[in-house]
Design a protein around this motif. Structure first.
Motif, PDB file in Angstrom:
ATOM      1  N   SER A 125       7.974   9.486   1.013  1.00 56.06           N
ATOM      2  CA  SER A 125       6.600   9.012   1.114  1.00 56.06           C
ATOM      3  C   SER A 125       6.186   8.382  -0.206  1.00 56.06           C
ATOM      4  N   ARG A 165      12.876  12.722   4.816  1.00 62.82           N
ATOM      5  CA  ARG A 165      11.504  12.226   4.742  1.00 62.82           C
ATOM      6  C   ARG A 165      11.175  11.824   3.320  1.00 62.82           C
ATOM      7  N   THR A 219       2.539  -0.958   4.517  1.00 62.04           N
ATOM      8  CA  THR A 219       3.747  -0.970   5.332  1.00 62.04           C
ATOM      9  C   THR A 219       4.189  -2.393   5.621  1.00 62.04           C
ATOM     10  N   VAL A 231       8.009   0.725  13.171  1.00 63.80           N
ATOM     11  CA  VAL A 231       6.679   0.948  12.601  1.00 63.80           C
ATOM     12  C   VAL A 231       5.791   1.583  13.661  1.00 63.80           C
ATOM     13  N   VAL A 246       8.596   4.512  10.322  1.00 64.45           N
ATOM     14  CA  VAL A 246       7.544   4.430   9.309  1.00 64.45           C
ATOM     15  C   VAL A 246       6.211   4.765   9.968  1.00 64.45           C
ATOM     16  N   THR A 247       5.579   5.860   9.545  1.00 61.36           N
ATOM     17  CA  THR A 247       4.238   6.171  10.038  1.00 61.36           C
ATOM     18  C   THR A 247       3.216   5.470   9.142  1.00 61.36           C
ATOM     19  N   THR A 248       2.238   4.821   9.736  1.00 60.89           N
ATOM     20  CA  THR A 248       1.295   4.017   8.965  1.00 60.89           C
ATOM     21  C   THR A 248       0.090   4.805   8.459  1.00 60.89           C
ATOM     22  N   MET A 296       5.511   2.142  -1.766  1.00 56.39           N
ATOM     23  CA  MET A 296       6.022   2.096  -0.392  1.00 56.39           C
ATOM     24  C   MET A 296       7.402   1.452  -0.352  1.00 56.39           C
ATOM     25  N   PHE A 338      13.917  -0.905  11.135  1.00 57.22           N
ATOM     26  CA  PHE A 338      12.682  -0.153  10.927  1.00 57.22           C
ATOM     27  C   PHE A 338      11.840  -0.133  12.197  1.00 57.22           C
ATOM     28  N   LEU A 377      10.756   3.373   1.008  1.00 51.94           N
ATOM     29  CA  LEU A 377      11.654   2.805   2.011  1.00 51.94           C
ATOM     30  C   LEU A 377      13.067   2.681   1.462  1.00 51.94           C
ATOM     31  N   VAL A 394       9.604   7.595   6.884  1.00 52.43           N
ATOM     32  CA  VAL A 394       8.811   7.280   5.699  1.00 52.43           C
ATOM     33  C   VAL A 394       7.356   7.373   6.101  1.00 52.43           C
ATOM     34  N   THR A 395       6.567   8.119   5.342  1.00 51.05           N
ATOM     35  CA  THR A 395       5.177   8.348   5.721  1.00 51.05           C
ATOM     36  C   THR A 395       4.221   7.665   4.756  1.00 51.05           C
TER      37      THR A 395
END
Length: 347
Positions: free
Chosen positions: A306, A304, A32, A50, A19-21, A326, A48, A330, A126-127
Protein backbone atom coordinates in the motif's frame (compact mmCIF):
# COMPACT_ATOMS: atom_id res chain seq x y z
CA UNK A 1 20.21 -1.66 3.19
CA UNK A 2 19.32 -3.49 -0.01
CA UNK A 3 16.71 -1.75 -2.17
CA UNK A 4 13.12 -2.62 -1.33
CA UNK A 5 12.67 -3.94 -4.84
CA UNK A 6 14.79 -7.03 -5.33
CA UNK A 7 15.89 -8.10 -8.78
CA UNK A 8 13.19 -9.91 -10.73
CA UNK A 9 14.11 -13.58 -11.17
CA UNK A 10 14.93 -14.74 -14.69
CA UNK A 11 12.17 -16.32 -16.76
CA UNK A 12 9.58 -14.49 -14.68
CA UNK A 13 6.00 -15.40 -15.53
CA UNK A 14 3.13 -12.96 -15.79
CA UNK A 15 1.40 -11.98 -12.55
CA UNK A 16 -2.01 -10.44 -11.88
CA UNK A 17 -2.32 -7.59 -9.37
CA UNK A 18 -5.61 -6.34 -7.91
CA UNK A 19 -5.75 -2.64 -7.01
CA UNK A 20 -8.39 -1.32 -4.60
CA UNK A 21 -9.06 2.37 -5.20
CA UNK A 22 -9.91 3.09 -1.56
CA UNK A 23 -11.91 6.00 -0.16
CA UNK A 24 -13.84 7.46 -3.11
CA UNK A 25 -13.62 11.02 -1.74
CA UNK A 26 -9.84 10.80 -1.47
CA UNK A 27 -6.93 10.68 -3.89
CA UNK A 28 -6.88 6.89 -4.31
CA UNK A 29 -8.88 6.71 -7.56
CA UNK A 30 -6.83 9.32 -9.41
CA UNK A 31 -3.48 8.09 -8.07
CA UNK A 32 -4.30 4.58 -9.28
CA UNK A 33 -4.95 5.88 -12.78
CA UNK A 34 -1.85 8.10 -12.79
CA UNK A 35 0.34 5.24 -11.62
CA UNK A 36 -1.00 2.81 -14.23
CA UNK A 37 -0.73 5.21 -17.16
CA UNK A 38 2.77 3.86 -17.93
CA UNK A 39 2.12 0.27 -16.88
CA UNK A 40 3.24 -1.24 -20.18
CA UNK A 41 6.73 0.20 -19.91
CA UNK A 42 7.08 -0.17 -16.14
CA UNK A 43 5.64 -3.66 -15.62
CA UNK A 44 5.41 -5.60 -18.88
CA UNK A 45 5.23 -8.84 -16.88
CA UNK A 46 2.06 -7.83 -14.99
CA UNK A 47 -1.66 -7.49 -15.52
CA UNK A 48 -3.72 -5.18 -13.29
CA UNK A 49 -7.35 -5.36 -12.20
CA UNK A 50 -8.65 -2.03 -10.87
CA UNK A 51 -11.53 -2.33 -8.39
CA UNK A 52 -13.84 0.63 -8.10
CA UNK A 53 -16.87 2.50 -9.36
CA UNK A 54 -16.24 3.01 -13.09
CA UNK A 55 -18.13 6.33 -13.50
CA UNK A 56 -16.20 7.65 -10.49
CA UNK A 57 -12.90 6.55 -12.04
CA UNK A 58 -13.81 8.19 -15.34
CA UNK A 59 -14.65 11.45 -13.57
CA UNK A 60 -11.41 11.40 -11.58
CA UNK A 61 -9.39 10.55 -14.67
CA UNK A 62 -10.45 13.90 -16.09
CA UNK A 63 -10.46 15.92 -12.88
CA UNK A 64 -7.33 14.76 -11.15
CA UNK A 65 -5.78 11.90 -13.03
CA UNK A 66 -4.38 13.99 -15.84
CA UNK A 67 -6.26 11.80 -18.31
CA UNK A 68 -9.20 12.26 -20.66
CA UNK A 69 -12.02 10.78 -18.62
CA UNK A 70 -13.89 7.76 -19.99
CA UNK A 71 -11.80 7.55 -23.21
CA UNK A 72 -8.71 7.25 -21.02
CA UNK A 73 -10.19 4.25 -19.21
CA UNK A 74 -11.05 2.67 -22.54
CA UNK A 75 -7.52 3.26 -23.78
CA UNK A 76 -6.00 1.69 -20.66
CA UNK A 77 -8.32 -1.31 -20.97
CA UNK A 78 -7.62 -1.67 -24.72
CA UNK A 79 -4.02 -2.61 -23.97
CA UNK A 80 -5.22 -5.85 -22.39
CA UNK A 81 -2.91 -5.20 -19.45
CA UNK A 82 -5.45 -3.29 -17.34
CA UNK A 83 -9.00 -4.38 -16.56
CA UNK A 84 -11.65 -2.48 -14.62
CA UNK A 85 -13.87 -4.46 -12.26
CA UNK A 86 -16.87 -2.22 -11.62
CA UNK A 87 -18.01 -2.13 -8.00
CA UNK A 88 -20.77 0.48 -7.64
CA UNK A 89 -20.80 3.30 -5.11
CA UNK A 90 -23.66 3.31 -2.63
CA UNK A 91 -24.22 7.03 -3.22
CA UNK A 92 -22.58 9.59 -5.55
CA UNK A 93 -19.32 11.00 -4.25
CA UNK A 94 -17.63 14.39 -4.65
CA UNK A 95 -13.88 14.88 -4.16
CA UNK A 96 -13.01 15.76 -0.57
CA UNK A 97 -16.49 15.07 0.83
CA UNK A 98 -16.75 12.00 3.02
CA UNK A 99 -20.04 10.10 3.18
CA UNK A 100 -20.53 7.21 5.62
CA UNK A 101 -22.96 5.68 3.13
CA UNK A 102 -19.91 4.66 1.09
CA UNK A 103 -18.10 3.05 4.02
CA UNK A 104 -19.27 -0.44 3.09
CA UNK A 105 -18.35 0.21 -0.55
CA UNK A 106 -14.73 0.63 0.51
CA UNK A 107 -14.82 -2.67 2.40
CA UNK A 108 -16.47 -4.36 -0.59
CA UNK A 109 -13.44 -3.44 -2.72
CA UNK A 110 -11.10 -4.86 -0.11
CA UNK A 111 -13.16 -8.03 0.38
CA UNK A 112 -13.25 -8.68 -3.36
CA UNK A 113 -9.47 -8.30 -3.60
CA UNK A 114 -8.83 -10.56 -0.58
CA UNK A 115 -11.22 -13.25 -1.79
CA UNK A 116 -9.67 -13.18 -5.26
CA UNK A 117 -6.14 -13.43 -3.88
CA UNK A 118 -7.07 -16.33 -1.58
CA UNK A 119 -8.67 -18.11 -4.54
CA UNK A 120 -5.58 -17.62 -6.68
CA UNK A 121 -7.14 -15.15 -9.12
CA UNK A 122 -4.74 -12.41 -7.99
CA UNK A 123 -1.05 -12.82 -7.21
CA UNK A 124 -1.01 -9.68 -5.02
CA UNK A 125 -3.19 -6.80 -3.94
CA UNK A 126 -2.30 -3.11 -3.74
CA UNK A 127 -4.51 -0.89 -1.60
CA UNK A 128 -5.10 2.81 -2.05
CA UNK A 129 -5.74 4.75 1.19
CA UNK A 130 -9.07 4.50 2.96
CA UNK A 131 -10.70 6.63 5.64
CA UNK A 132 -11.12 4.63 8.86
CA UNK A 133 -13.62 7.10 10.30
CA UNK A 134 -16.00 6.66 7.35
CA UNK A 135 -16.08 2.89 7.77
CA UNK A 136 -16.64 3.20 11.51
CA UNK A 137 -19.34 5.82 10.90
CA UNK A 138 -21.00 3.27 8.60
CA UNK A 139 -21.38 1.01 11.64
CA UNK A 140 -18.46 -1.34 10.95
CA UNK A 141 -15.75 -1.47 13.65
CA UNK A 142 -12.49 -1.00 11.75
CA UNK A 143 -8.95 -0.48 13.04
CA UNK A 144 -7.02 -0.53 9.79
CA UNK A 145 -5.99 -2.45 6.68
CA UNK A 146 -3.42 -4.56 8.53
CA UNK A 147 -5.77 -5.86 11.21
CA UNK A 148 -8.60 -6.40 8.72
CA UNK A 149 -6.39 -8.43 6.39
CA UNK A 150 -5.24 -10.60 9.28
CA UNK A 151 -8.82 -11.28 10.37
CA UNK A 152 -10.14 -11.96 6.86
CA UNK A 153 -7.32 -14.37 6.02
CA UNK A 154 -7.36 -16.12 9.38
CA UNK A 155 -3.77 -15.13 10.11
CA UNK A 156 -2.86 -15.21 13.80
CA UNK A 157 0.04 -12.78 13.50
CA UNK A 158 1.04 -10.33 10.80
CA UNK A 159 3.84 -7.76 10.73
CA UNK A 160 3.56 -4.21 9.44
CA UNK A 161 6.65 -3.15 7.53
CA UNK A 162 7.14 0.25 5.94
CA UNK A 163 9.84 0.63 3.36
CA UNK A 164 11.55 3.32 1.36
CA UNK A 165 12.34 2.83 -2.30
CA UNK A 166 14.75 4.30 -4.79
CA UNK A 167 17.45 6.29 -3.04
CA UNK A 168 15.96 5.50 0.41
CA UNK A 169 15.75 1.69 0.76
CA UNK A 170 15.23 1.71 4.53
CA UNK A 171 12.83 -0.95 5.86
CA UNK A 172 11.22 -0.72 9.30
CA UNK A 173 8.98 -3.42 10.75
CA UNK A 174 6.96 -3.09 13.94
CA UNK A 175 6.65 -5.48 16.86
CA UNK A 176 3.44 -3.71 17.95
CA UNK A 177 1.27 -1.46 15.80
CA UNK A 178 -1.76 0.53 16.87
CA UNK A 179 -1.48 0.35 20.64
CA UNK A 180 -1.44 3.07 23.30
CA UNK A 181 2.12 3.60 24.50
CA UNK A 182 1.06 2.48 27.99
CA UNK A 183 0.15 -0.96 26.59
CA UNK A 184 3.33 -1.67 24.61
CA UNK A 185 5.47 -3.21 27.34
CA UNK A 186 2.79 -5.69 28.36
CA UNK A 187 2.26 -6.66 24.72
CA UNK A 188 5.90 -7.67 24.23
CA UNK A 189 6.83 -11.27 24.96
CA UNK A 190 9.59 -13.62 23.96
CA UNK A 191 7.35 -15.91 21.84
CA UNK A 192 5.75 -12.92 20.10
CA UNK A 193 9.10 -11.38 19.18
CA UNK A 194 10.49 -14.70 17.97
CA UNK A 195 7.43 -15.20 15.75
CA UNK A 196 7.74 -11.63 14.45
CA UNK A 197 11.38 -12.19 13.55
CA UNK A 198 10.51 -15.52 11.92
CA UNK A 199 7.90 -13.82 9.72
CA UNK A 200 10.25 -11.02 8.70
CA UNK A 201 13.06 -13.44 7.91
CA UNK A 202 10.83 -15.82 5.92
CA UNK A 203 9.14 -13.12 3.84
CA UNK A 204 12.34 -11.24 3.06
CA UNK A 205 13.86 -14.51 1.85
CA UNK A 206 10.89 -15.64 -0.24
CA UNK A 207 9.43 -12.40 -1.57
CA UNK A 208 12.52 -10.18 -1.81
CA UNK A 209 15.12 -12.75 -2.81
CA UNK A 210 17.39 -12.04 0.18
CA UNK A 211 19.28 -15.25 1.08
CA UNK A 212 20.02 -14.32 4.72
CA UNK A 213 18.33 -11.10 5.83
CA UNK A 214 20.11 -9.09 8.51
CA UNK A 215 17.59 -7.72 11.01
CA UNK A 216 18.55 -5.04 13.53
CA UNK A 217 16.32 -4.89 16.62
CA UNK A 218 15.75 -1.83 18.78
CA UNK A 219 15.38 -1.82 22.52
CA UNK A 220 12.18 -0.58 24.10
CA UNK A 221 13.63 1.83 26.66
CA UNK A 222 15.99 4.80 26.29
CA UNK A 223 19.58 3.61 25.76
CA UNK A 224 18.17 0.07 25.33
CA UNK A 225 17.50 -0.04 29.08
CA UNK A 226 20.97 1.04 30.26
CA UNK A 227 21.72 -2.47 31.64
CA UNK A 228 18.43 -2.53 33.50
CA UNK A 229 18.60 0.90 35.10
CA UNK A 230 16.04 2.32 32.64
CA UNK A 231 13.87 -0.79 32.34
CA UNK A 232 14.27 -4.56 32.17
CA UNK A 233 12.37 -5.40 28.97
CA UNK A 234 15.64 -5.69 27.06
CA UNK A 235 17.11 -8.16 29.58
CA UNK A 236 13.97 -10.14 30.35
CA UNK A 237 12.25 -10.24 26.94
CA UNK A 238 14.16 -8.89 23.93
CA UNK A 239 17.57 -10.49 24.50
CA UNK A 240 16.14 -13.98 25.14
CA UNK A 241 13.99 -13.60 22.00
CA UNK A 242 17.06 -12.69 19.95
CA UNK A 243 18.96 -15.68 21.30
CA UNK A 244 16.11 -18.02 20.36
CA UNK A 245 15.76 -16.49 16.90
CA UNK A 246 19.49 -16.82 16.28
CA UNK A 247 19.28 -20.49 17.26
CA UNK A 248 16.67 -20.86 14.49
CA UNK A 249 19.12 -19.47 11.94
CA UNK A 250 17.73 -15.94 11.87
CA UNK A 251 20.30 -13.15 11.65
CA UNK A 252 18.74 -10.92 14.31
CA UNK A 253 20.99 -8.50 16.18
CA UNK A 254 20.51 -6.14 19.11
CA UNK A 255 18.89 -4.74 21.08
CA UNK A 256 20.21 -1.34 19.98
CA UNK A 257 19.28 2.11 21.33
CA UNK A 258 16.68 3.47 18.93
CA UNK A 259 17.97 7.03 19.15
CA UNK A 260 21.31 6.10 17.56
CA UNK A 261 20.49 3.07 15.41
CA UNK A 262 19.03 4.99 12.47
CA UNK A 263 22.35 6.17 11.06
CA UNK A 264 23.92 5.04 7.78
CA UNK A 265 26.98 3.60 9.50
CA UNK A 266 24.80 1.26 11.56
CA UNK A 267 22.25 0.49 8.84
CA UNK A 268 24.84 -0.33 6.17
CA UNK A 269 24.51 -4.01 5.33
CA UNK A 270 21.23 -4.43 7.21
CA UNK A 271 17.99 -5.43 5.48
CA UNK A 272 15.40 -4.41 8.07
CA UNK A 273 15.00 -2.74 11.46
CA UNK A 274 12.49 -4.17 13.91
CA UNK A 275 11.16 -1.40 16.16
CA UNK A 276 9.18 -2.11 19.30
CA UNK A 277 6.33 0.33 18.71
CA UNK A 278 4.72 2.53 16.06
CA UNK A 279 6.20 5.92 16.87
CA UNK A 280 9.66 4.55 17.63
CA UNK A 281 10.44 3.51 14.05
CA UNK A 282 7.97 5.17 11.70
CA UNK A 283 8.81 8.87 12.26
CA UNK A 284 12.36 8.18 11.08
CA UNK A 285 11.18 6.11 8.13
CA UNK A 286 8.60 8.64 7.01
CA UNK A 287 10.97 11.57 7.40
CA UNK A 288 13.46 9.84 5.12
CA UNK A 289 11.09 8.39 2.56
CA UNK A 290 7.67 10.08 2.60
CA UNK A 291 6.13 10.21 -0.84
CA UNK A 292 8.14 7.28 -2.13
CA UNK A 293 7.65 4.86 0.74
CA UNK A 294 5.21 1.97 0.98
CA UNK A 295 3.44 -0.22 3.53
CA UNK A 296 3.82 -4.01 3.29
CA UNK A 297 1.94 -6.58 5.37
CA UNK A 298 4.18 -9.54 6.15
CA UNK A 299 3.00 -12.95 7.32
CA UNK A 300 -0.18 -13.14 5.23
CA UNK A 301 -0.95 -16.02 2.85
CA UNK A 302 -1.33 -13.31 0.20
CA UNK A 303 0.83 -10.36 -0.86
CA UNK A 304 -0.35 -6.89 0.08
CA UNK A 305 1.34 -3.52 -0.41
CA UNK A 306 0.00 0.00 0.00
CA UNK A 307 0.94 3.66 -0.10
CA UNK A 308 2.56 5.37 2.89
CA UNK A 309 0.03 8.23 3.09
CA UNK A 310 -3.62 8.91 3.77
CA UNK A 311 -6.60 9.97 1.71
CA UNK A 312 -5.44 13.61 1.26
CA UNK A 313 -8.98 14.91 0.96
CA UNK A 314 -7.75 18.44 0.31
CA UNK A 315 -5.93 17.26 -2.84
CA UNK A 316 -8.62 14.97 -4.23
CA UNK A 317 -9.69 15.97 -7.73
CA UNK A 318 -7.09 18.75 -8.02
CA UNK A 319 -4.44 16.89 -9.99
CA UNK A 320 -1.76 17.92 -7.49
CA UNK A 321 -1.44 14.59 -5.67
CA UNK A 322 1.87 12.80 -6.23
CA UNK A 323 1.58 9.19 -7.45
CA UNK A 324 5.13 8.26 -6.39
CA UNK A 325 4.09 6.11 -3.44
CA UNK A 326 1.42 4.30 -5.47
CA UNK A 327 3.94 3.58 -8.22
CA UNK A 328 6.34 2.20 -5.61
CA UNK A 329 3.58 0.05 -4.06
CA UNK A 330 2.68 -1.39 -7.47
CA UNK A 331 6.32 -1.95 -8.32
CA UNK A 332 7.01 -3.82 -5.08
CA UNK A 333 3.83 -5.91 -5.39
CA UNK A 334 4.84 -7.02 -8.88
CA UNK A 335 8.36 -7.90 -7.75
CA UNK A 336 7.15 -9.78 -4.65
CA UNK A 337 4.58 -11.69 -6.72
CA UNK A 338 7.21 -12.71 -9.26
CA UNK A 339 9.56 -13.87 -6.49
CA UNK A 340 6.80 -15.84 -4.76
CA UNK A 341 5.81 -17.51 -8.04
CA UNK A 342 9.44 -18.47 -8.61
CA UNK A 343 9.66 -19.88 -5.09
CA UNK A 344 6.56 -22.03 -5.72
CA UNK A 345 8.04 -23.37 -8.95
CA UNK A 346 11.27 -24.18 -7.16
CA UNK A 347 9.34 -26.21 -4.61
Amino acid sequence: MEPTRAAVPPQASAVTIAVTTGEPAGVGPELTLKALADAASRWPQARFVVLGDQPLLAARAGAGGGLAGEPALAALAASGQIAFAHRPLAVPCAPGRLDPANGRYVLDLLDHAIDGALAGAYDAIVTAPLQKSTINDAGVPFTGHTEYLAERTGTARVVMMLAGTGAHPLRVALATTHLPLSAVSAALSRPMLVETLRIIDADLRRDFGLPRPAILVTGLNPHAGENGYLGREEIDVIEPALAEAQALGIDARGPYPADTLFQPRFLDGADCVLAMFHDQGLPVLKYATFGEGINITLGLPIIRTSVDHGTALDLAGTGRADAGSMIAALDTAVTMAVHRAAARRAG
